[in-house]
Write a protein that holds these residues in place. Structure first.
Motif, PDB file in Angstrom:
ATOM      1  N   SER A   1       0.948  -1.141  -0.123  1.00 21.79           N
ATOM      2  CA  SER A   1      -0.097   0.079  -0.140  1.00 21.79           C
ATOM      3  C   SER A   1       0.951   1.178   0.043  1.00 21.79           C
ATOM      4  O   SER A   1       0.404   2.343  -0.450  1.00 21.79           O
ATOM      5  CB  SER A   1      -0.969  -0.021   1.206  1.00 21.79           C
ATOM      6  OG  SER A   1      -0.327   0.149   2.372  1.00 21.79           O
ATOM      7  N   ARG A   2       2.011   1.186   0.596  1.00 22.57           N
ATOM      8  CA  ARG A   2       3.073   2.479   0.419  1.00 22.57           C
ATOM      9  C   ARG A   2       3.435   2.609  -1.036  1.00 22.57           C
ATOM     10  O   ARG A   2       3.497   3.976  -1.205  1.00 22.57           O
ATOM     11  CB  ARG A   2       4.309   1.970   1.228  1.00 22.57           C
ATOM     12  CG  ARG A   2       5.082   3.217   1.223  1.00 22.57           C
ATOM     13  CD  ARG A   2       6.306   2.891   2.359  1.00 22.57           C
ATOM     14  NE  ARG A   2       7.507   3.828   1.722  1.00 22.57           N
ATOM     15  CZ  ARG A   2       8.660   3.799   2.405  1.00 22.57           C
ATOM     16  NH1 ARG A   2       9.180   2.956   3.376  1.00 22.57           N
ATOM     17  NH2 ARG A   2       9.621   4.732   2.129  1.00 22.57           N
TER      18      ARG A   2
ATOM     19  N   PRO B   1       1.620  23.920  13.254  1.00 19.64           N
ATOM     20  CA  PRO B   1       0.528  24.621  13.675  1.00 19.64           C
ATOM     21  C   PRO B   1       0.941  25.264  15.196  1.00 19.64           C
ATOM     22  O   PRO B   1       0.328  26.342  15.596  1.00 19.64           O
ATOM     23  CB  PRO B   1      -0.242  23.589  14.266  1.00 19.64           C
ATOM     24  CG  PRO B   1       0.293  22.414  13.845  1.00 19.64           C
ATOM     25  CD  PRO B   1       1.361  22.602  13.105  1.00 19.64           C
TER      26      PRO B   1
ATOM     27  N   ASP C   1      -3.264  23.540   9.311  1.00 15.73           N
ATOM     28  CA  ASP C   1      -2.082  22.218   9.801  1.00 15.73           C
ATOM     29  C   ASP C   1      -1.749  21.323   8.478  1.00 15.73           C
ATOM     30  O   ASP C   1      -1.939  20.056   9.050  1.00 15.73           O
ATOM     31  CB  ASP C   1      -2.103  21.971  10.903  1.00 15.73           C
ATOM     32  CG  ASP C   1      -3.356  21.073  11.234  1.00 15.73           C
ATOM     33  OD1 ASP C   1      -4.302  21.266  10.393  1.00 15.73           O
ATOM     34  OD2 ASP C   1      -3.746  20.323  12.104  1.00 15.73           O
TER      35      ASP C   1
ATOM     36  N   TYR D   1       0.109  18.020   9.240  1.00 16.81           N
ATOM     37  CA  TYR D   1      -0.336  17.087  10.051  1.00 16.81           C
ATOM     38  C   TYR D   1      -1.664  16.468   9.865  1.00 16.81           C
ATOM     39  O   TYR D   1      -2.334  15.840  10.614  1.00 16.81           O
ATOM     40  CB  TYR D   1      -0.426  17.538  11.558  1.00 16.81           C
ATOM     41  CG  TYR D   1       0.959  18.007  12.031  1.00 16.81           C
ATOM     42  CD1 TYR D   1       1.757  16.952  12.521  1.00 16.81           C
ATOM     43  CD2 TYR D   1       1.590  19.442  11.876  1.00 16.81           C
ATOM     44  CE1 TYR D   1       3.307  17.418  12.884  1.00 16.81           C
ATOM     45  CE2 TYR D   1       2.868  19.529  12.175  1.00 16.81           C
ATOM     46  CZ  TYR D   1       3.688  18.642  12.780  1.00 16.81           C
ATOM     47  OH  TYR D   1       5.118  18.956  13.013  1.00 16.81           O
TER      48      TYR D   1
ATOM     49  N   THR E   1       8.375  16.571   5.664  1.00 20.59           N
ATOM     50  CA  THR E   1       7.514  15.671   6.256  1.00 20.59           C
ATOM     51  C   THR E   1       8.223  14.122   6.764  1.00 20.59           C
ATOM     52  O   THR E   1       7.538  13.706   7.416  1.00 20.59           O
ATOM     53  CB  THR E   1       6.436  15.336   5.409  1.00 20.59           C
ATOM     54  OG1 THR E   1       6.709  14.464   4.276  1.00 20.59           O
ATOM     55  CG2 THR E   1       5.760  16.625   5.034  1.00 20.59           C
TER      56      THR E   1
ATOM     57  N   PRO F   1       2.398  12.557   7.909  1.00 25.21           N
ATOM     58  CA  PRO F   1       2.075  11.646   8.890  1.00 25.21           C
ATOM     59  C   PRO F   1       1.780  10.300   8.353  1.00 25.21           C
ATOM     60  O   PRO F   1       0.995   9.978   7.220  1.00 25.21           O
ATOM     61  CB  PRO F   1       0.848  12.433   9.625  1.00 25.21           C
ATOM     62  CG  PRO F   1       0.037  13.177   8.422  1.00 25.21           C
ATOM     63  CD  PRO F   1       1.441  13.699   7.626  1.00 25.21           C
ATOM     64  N   GLY F   2       2.257   9.424   9.048  1.00 31.41           N
ATOM     65  CA  GLY F   2       2.018   7.894   8.569  1.00 31.41           C
ATOM     66  C   GLY F   2       2.828   7.637   7.065  1.00 31.41           C
ATOM     67  O   GLY F   2       4.013   7.928   7.167  1.00 31.41           O
ATOM     68  N   LEU F   3       2.106   7.354   6.326  1.00 31.85           N
ATOM     69  CA  LEU F   3       2.556   7.244   5.011  1.00 31.85           C
ATOM     70  C   LEU F   3       2.051   8.255   3.892  1.00 31.85           C
ATOM     71  O   LEU F   3       2.118   7.921   2.841  1.00 31.85           O
ATOM     72  CB  LEU F   3       2.228   5.631   4.405  1.00 31.85           C
ATOM     73  CG  LEU F   3       2.937   4.518   5.179  1.00 31.85           C
ATOM     74  CD1 LEU F   3       2.233   3.258   4.417  1.00 31.85           C
ATOM     75  CD2 LEU F   3       4.244   4.653   5.179  1.00 31.85           C
TER      76      LEU F   3
ATOM     77  N   TYR G   1      14.688   4.294  -2.297  1.00 29.03           N
ATOM     78  CA  TYR G   1      15.812   4.508  -1.359  1.00 29.03           C
ATOM     79  C   TYR G   1      15.729   3.647  -0.328  1.00 29.03           C
ATOM     80  O   TYR G   1      16.690   3.098   0.325  1.00 29.03           O
ATOM     81  CB  TYR G   1      16.043   6.008  -1.114  1.00 29.03           C
ATOM     82  CG  TYR G   1      17.475   6.439  -0.147  1.00 29.03           C
ATOM     83  CD1 TYR G   1      18.683   6.367  -0.513  1.00 29.03           C
ATOM     84  CD2 TYR G   1      16.796   6.293   1.279  1.00 29.03           C
ATOM     85  CE1 TYR G   1      19.739   6.435   0.251  1.00 29.03           C
ATOM     86  CE2 TYR G   1      17.964   6.471   2.063  1.00 29.03           C
ATOM     87  CZ  TYR G   1      19.385   6.611   1.652  1.00 29.03           C
ATOM     88  OH  TYR G   1      20.449   6.570   2.440  1.00 29.03           O
ATOM     89  N   ASP G   2      14.413   3.947   0.515  1.00 34.81           N
ATOM     90  CA  ASP G   2      14.313   3.259   1.756  1.00 34.81           C
ATOM     91  C   ASP G   2      14.522   1.671   1.704  1.00 34.81           C
ATOM     92  O   ASP G   2      15.262   0.972   2.246  1.00 34.81           O
ATOM     93  CB  ASP G   2      13.057   3.430   2.116  1.00 34.81           C
ATOM     94  CG  ASP G   2      12.959   4.847   2.889  1.00 34.81           C
ATOM     95  OD1 ASP G   2      13.820   5.542   2.775  1.00 34.81           O
ATOM     96  OD2 ASP G   2      11.730   5.332   3.236  1.00 34.81           O
ATOM     97  N   TYR G   3      14.196   1.335   0.350  1.00 32.55           N
ATOM     98  CA  TYR G   3      14.207  -0.260   0.397  1.00 32.55           C
ATOM     99  C   TYR G   3      15.543  -0.779   0.046  1.00 32.55           C
ATOM    100  O   TYR G   3      16.107  -1.640   0.452  1.00 32.55           O
ATOM    101  CB  TYR G   3      13.022  -0.840  -0.369  1.00 32.55           C
ATOM    102  CG  TYR G   3      11.841  -1.453   0.377  1.00 32.55           C
ATOM    103  CD1 TYR G   3      11.862  -2.381   1.142  1.00 32.55           C
ATOM    104  CD2 TYR G   3      10.864  -0.389   0.434  1.00 32.55           C
ATOM    105  CE1 TYR G   3      10.756  -2.661   2.007  1.00 32.55           C
ATOM    106  CE2 TYR G   3       9.560  -0.721   1.366  1.00 32.55           C
ATOM    107  CZ  TYR G   3       9.680  -1.783   2.099  1.00 32.55           C
ATOM    108  OH  TYR G   3       8.454  -1.789   2.806  1.00 32.55           O
TER     109      TYR G   3
ATOM    110  N   PHE H   1      18.506   0.707   0.547  1.00 28.25           N
ATOM    111  CA  PHE H   1      19.560   0.879   1.669  1.00 28.25           C
ATOM    112  C   PHE H   1      19.013   0.589   3.032  1.00 28.25           C
ATOM    113  O   PHE H   1      19.856   0.033   3.869  1.00 28.25           O
ATOM    114  CB  PHE H   1      20.017   2.634   1.539  1.00 28.25           C
ATOM    115  CG  PHE H   1      20.565   2.708   0.060  1.00 28.25           C
ATOM    116  CD1 PHE H   1      21.711   1.977  -0.236  1.00 28.25           C
ATOM    117  CD2 PHE H   1      19.973   3.522  -0.748  1.00 28.25           C
ATOM    118  CE1 PHE H   1      22.350   2.168  -1.349  1.00 28.25           C
ATOM    119  CE2 PHE H   1      20.584   3.651  -2.095  1.00 28.25           C
ATOM    120  CZ  PHE H   1      21.918   2.735  -2.468  1.00 28.25           C
ATOM    121  N   GLN H   2      17.944   1.134   3.194  1.00 28.13           N
ATOM    122  CA  GLN H   2      17.526   0.999   4.935  1.00 28.13           C
ATOM    123  C   GLN H   2      17.011  -0.273   5.002  1.00 28.13           C
ATOM    124  O   GLN H   2      17.297  -1.172   6.027  1.00 28.13           O
ATOM    125  CB  GLN H   2      16.649   2.248   5.194  1.00 28.13           C
ATOM    126  CG  GLN H   2      17.285   3.422   5.446  1.00 28.13           C
ATOM    127  CD  GLN H   2      16.523   4.256   6.089  1.00 28.13           C
ATOM    128  OE1 GLN H   2      15.323   4.097   6.355  1.00 28.13           O
ATOM    129  NE2 GLN H   2      16.980   5.611   5.894  1.00 28.13           N
ATOM    130  N   GLY H   3      16.295  -0.767   3.995  1.00 28.09           N
ATOM    131  CA  GLY H   3      15.600  -2.136   4.206  1.00 28.09           C
ATOM    132  C   GLY H   3      16.477  -3.410   3.427  1.00 28.09           C
ATOM    133  O   GLY H   3      16.199  -4.592   3.725  1.00 28.09           O
TER     134      GLY H   3
END
Lengths: 296, 410
Positions: free
Chosen positions: A66-67, A132, A151, A154, A239, A243-245, A255-257, A259-261
């Motif tokens: 879903s991301r 805010p 806001d 958020y 951000t 918030p959340g995804l 990038y996240d998958y 290197f971090q993942g």
């Protein structure tokens, strides 16, 4: 003419030799890297690339995530809005500056200045402005409007527009300058002629000037579009995807998958999808532009 | 200024590695906050005392920033002398590719098997019976930090377990306090959920699901309860407009929030703010339900290097890291627990002592970094950050996706 052809390869030898390093770089780094990435997107490479092919598994997982879907949706919203708004605002500002106003240099400098800032700085500044507790909402409330709420960063539903504001603030100045250069390139005789014929200024812009500025628009389109696809640093600074995804974008997923993942295969699959999306847009356009009528 | 100094140090280390003195060992880590830097200085001091030189290669940012840099340096053929990782599966592939040194000889000479407590720490360093890393500390996730003043203001007693805490949340709201402070970063949401799992469903369930990939367990009634509790936690955390974990801790310190679920590294923040454990704040290991701690933490790994002098220095460093004096000096500064049970931490405070007792009683469980690959943890982060920020997502939906992740994990 035909007899000249074998020789044409050796014409401008110096220039051609000078271009060899760049051609090699383009072939090996860009084209080679692209094919390597596509090949390894069909493997289950984790931290290190491994040629263990698993078919379309990575793509299946990608489109079930879903991301990733949220990322695509965000990029579409951001891309369409940013494209339209930066063209409209940029052109309007350029047209206004082109009215032979006083202090034009000062206005041009002010409007172009945000472009001198990196996306990271832009993101941080707008993160504070939109916070805010000490940004716009706080200022308006302290002026007496107690129920005022603003806001965007958020609120998951509108967070991408908060990012869009920052992106436009940073990028519109450049579009304006490009458009202004285009407007200055229009022969003054055309304006004189349209004035003689009594055509209103807005009609001259829409029906005469804008069609004449086609090359400028194409250049601008390429610059804006490439900026949209690689949207990453603004999100990270402003951000962090939250918030959340709610404000994730494809480049951040890659990038996240990767290197971090520690999941290269998944990152490669996502970047291949990005390439595919760009290709789907570029190829038909390029064929239309360069394929049909061999000019030049 | 510090970043600049580190950059200069790192660049001198690059030159040193090729030419000058072989006893200079570049050590890469991501300990850059005040307390962390002080703790690293203790390690450096101990290592320098052996006649070698510690060259500090700190990378600012967190593990997420530092790990890719470390990995690319090793893969790129420019390894540092030693580097910090969280022990577990993060370095698994580097070991399989033969890029990291087998430290079993040092471990046997120093008798790590007998002194490292709990033994599961060494398991995190072991691949196919060989030991590849030197654990230096234990950090555990399973802590609930509560502000005594916030509960006093709300007119309720400080809770002693999770259920009391949930029951007190309305009173906290009425008193204008945020019941549960939760930062917006993905790892915090996933961490909170894993802590709830251990506390409410028990450690066996967590180990079965993450360790064996048991999908039936993940879909079962025990986890259903955990997901309901997570929905409670989501309601309690509504309205925390913060990102970083230390901002959330700060809300507990300033008594604007009732509590926070966070690892024992939060203790450093309370200490810096001058708060006293038991008076200003309370801590409940295992949320007051299952007094358990996991054995996550940091460990040093040693890349394979051709130079025999560097190899010798690596052996010395590995032995130094686990010596009793280093362990005490380092962990007191870091706020973490030592990896050996035979050292004396008289300076430890109330909460740290609770942790030590649990450790002594052997109530430990492996950490998620030991059970899961970073890939799986990343997927869990994605799921839970969405769940905790989107009230329209039902616990049932979240559980279904959780089962999918468990099914695909390796």
């Amino acid at each position: 003419m035909a007899t000249d052809r074998p020789l044409s390869l050796f014409r401008n030898m110096a220039a051609k030799i000078a271009a060899i390093p760049m051609i090699l770089t383009a072939m090996v780094v860009f084209v080679g890297g692209t094919f390597w990435t596509i090949t390894y997107s069909f493997t289950n490479s984790k931290l290190l690339p491994r040629a263990n092919f698993v078919g379309f598994d990575q793509y299946e997982r990608l489109w079930n995530s879903s991301r990733w879907l949220v990322s695509i949706e965000n990029l579409m919203i951001y891309g369409i809005c940013s494209l339209i708004l930066s063209f409209v605002i940029g052109f309007l500002l350029a047209a206004l500056l082109d009215q032979k106003i006083r202090y034009e240099d000062a206005f041009r400098t002010i409007l172009l200045y945000p472009f001198a800032l990196s996306f990271i700085v832009t993101g941080l500044v707008w993160q504070w402005i939109l916070n805010p507790d000490f940004g716009i909402q706080f200022i308006v409330r302290s002026m007496g409007w107690e129920s005022f709420a603003f806001d965007p960063l958020y609120n998951p539903k509108i967070v991408i527009f908060g990012v869009l504001i920052a992106g436009l603030w940073q990028g519109t100045g450049l579009i304006m300058v490009l458009m202004l250069a285009g407007l200055r390139g229009i022969d003054q005789e055309i304006w004189k002629a349209s004035r003689v014929d009594g055509i209103p200024a807005w009609k001259t812009y829409v029906f005469i000037v804008i069609p004449m500025m086609r090359p400028v628009f194409i250049t601008t389109l390429v610059i804006v579009a490439s900026g949209i696809v690689r949207l990453y640093d603004l999100i990270v600074a402003q951000t962090g995807g939250g918030p959340g995804l709610a404000s994730e974008v494809p480049a951040k997923y890659v990038y996240d998958y990767m290197f971090q993942g520690q999941n290269l295969g998944q990152g490669f699959a996502a970047s291949t999808m990005m390439l595919l999306a760009v290709a789907v847009v570029i190829i038909p356009w390029a064929m239309l532009e360069f394929g049909g009528k061999k000019r030049g | 200024m510090k970043a600049l100094r580190n950059a200069i140090l790192a660049s001198t280390a690059l030159c040193a590695g090729t030419a000058v003195s072989a006893t200079e060992l570049e050590v890469t880590h991501w300990w850059t906050s005040g307390g962390e830097a002080a703790a690293v200085a203790e390690l450096a001091k101990a290592f320098d005392a052996t006649g070698n030189t510690w060259v500090d290669g700190a990378i600012a940012g967190s593990g997420g920033t530092a790990r890719p840099i470390i990995v690319s340096r090793i893969i790129g053929g420019d390894p540092m002398g030693a580097f910090q990782f969280n022990h577990g599966r993060q370095a698994e592939e580097l070991i399989e590719a033969g890029l990291l040194r087998d430290m079993t000889d040092v471990a046997e000479a120093e008798g790590w098997k007998d002194i490292v407590n709990p033994p599961s720490l060494l398991d995190g360093c072991t691949v196919d019976g060989r030991i590849y890393c030197a654990p230096v500390n234990i950090h555990s996730w399973q802590w609930l930090w509560l502000s005594n003043k916030a509960f006093e203001d709300a007119g309720v007693a400080v809770p002693t377990n999770w259920d009391e805490y949930v029951a007190a949340s309305d009173a906290l709201r009425e008193a204008g306090k945020l019941p549960l402070a939760l930062g917006g970063q993905p790892w915090q949401a996933a961490g909170l959920f894993n802590v709830l799992t251990v506390a409410l469903a028990g450690p066996d369930v967590l180990v079965k699901i993450y360790g064996d990939g048991d999908t039936e367990m993940a879909a079962g009634p025990e986890m259903e309860r955990v997901f309901q509790a997570a929905a409670d936690a989501r309601d309690m955390s509504q309205g925390s407009n913060i990102q970083d974990w230390n901002q959330a801790t700060n809300m507990v310190i300033t008594d604007t929030a009732g509590g926070q679920v966070m690892g024992d590294w939060a203790q450093g923040e309370f200490a810096v703010a001058g708060e006293v454990a038991g008076e200003d704040y309370s801590c409940l290991p295992g949320l007051g339900v299952n007094a358990l701690i996991d054995t996550a933490g940091d460990a040093f790994y040693f890349p394979v290097v051709d130079d025999p002098d560097i190899t010798a220095a690596q052996d010395v460093l590995a032995a130094t890291l686990l010596s009793p004096e280093t362990q005490v000096a380092f962990n007191l500064k870091k706020g973490s627990l030592p990896v050996r049970g035979d050292v004396d931490l008289t300076a430890a405070n109330d909460c740290m002592n609770k942790g030590l007792e649990i450790l002594k009683a052997g109530n430990t469980l492996p950490s998620t970094t030991q059970l899961n690959t970073e890939d799986t943890n990343n997927q869990l982060n994605d799921l839970f950050v969405e769940f905790f920020n989107d009230p329209s997502m039902t616990p049932e939906d979240a559980q279904a996706r959780y089962v999918d992740i468990v099914k695909s994990k390796d």
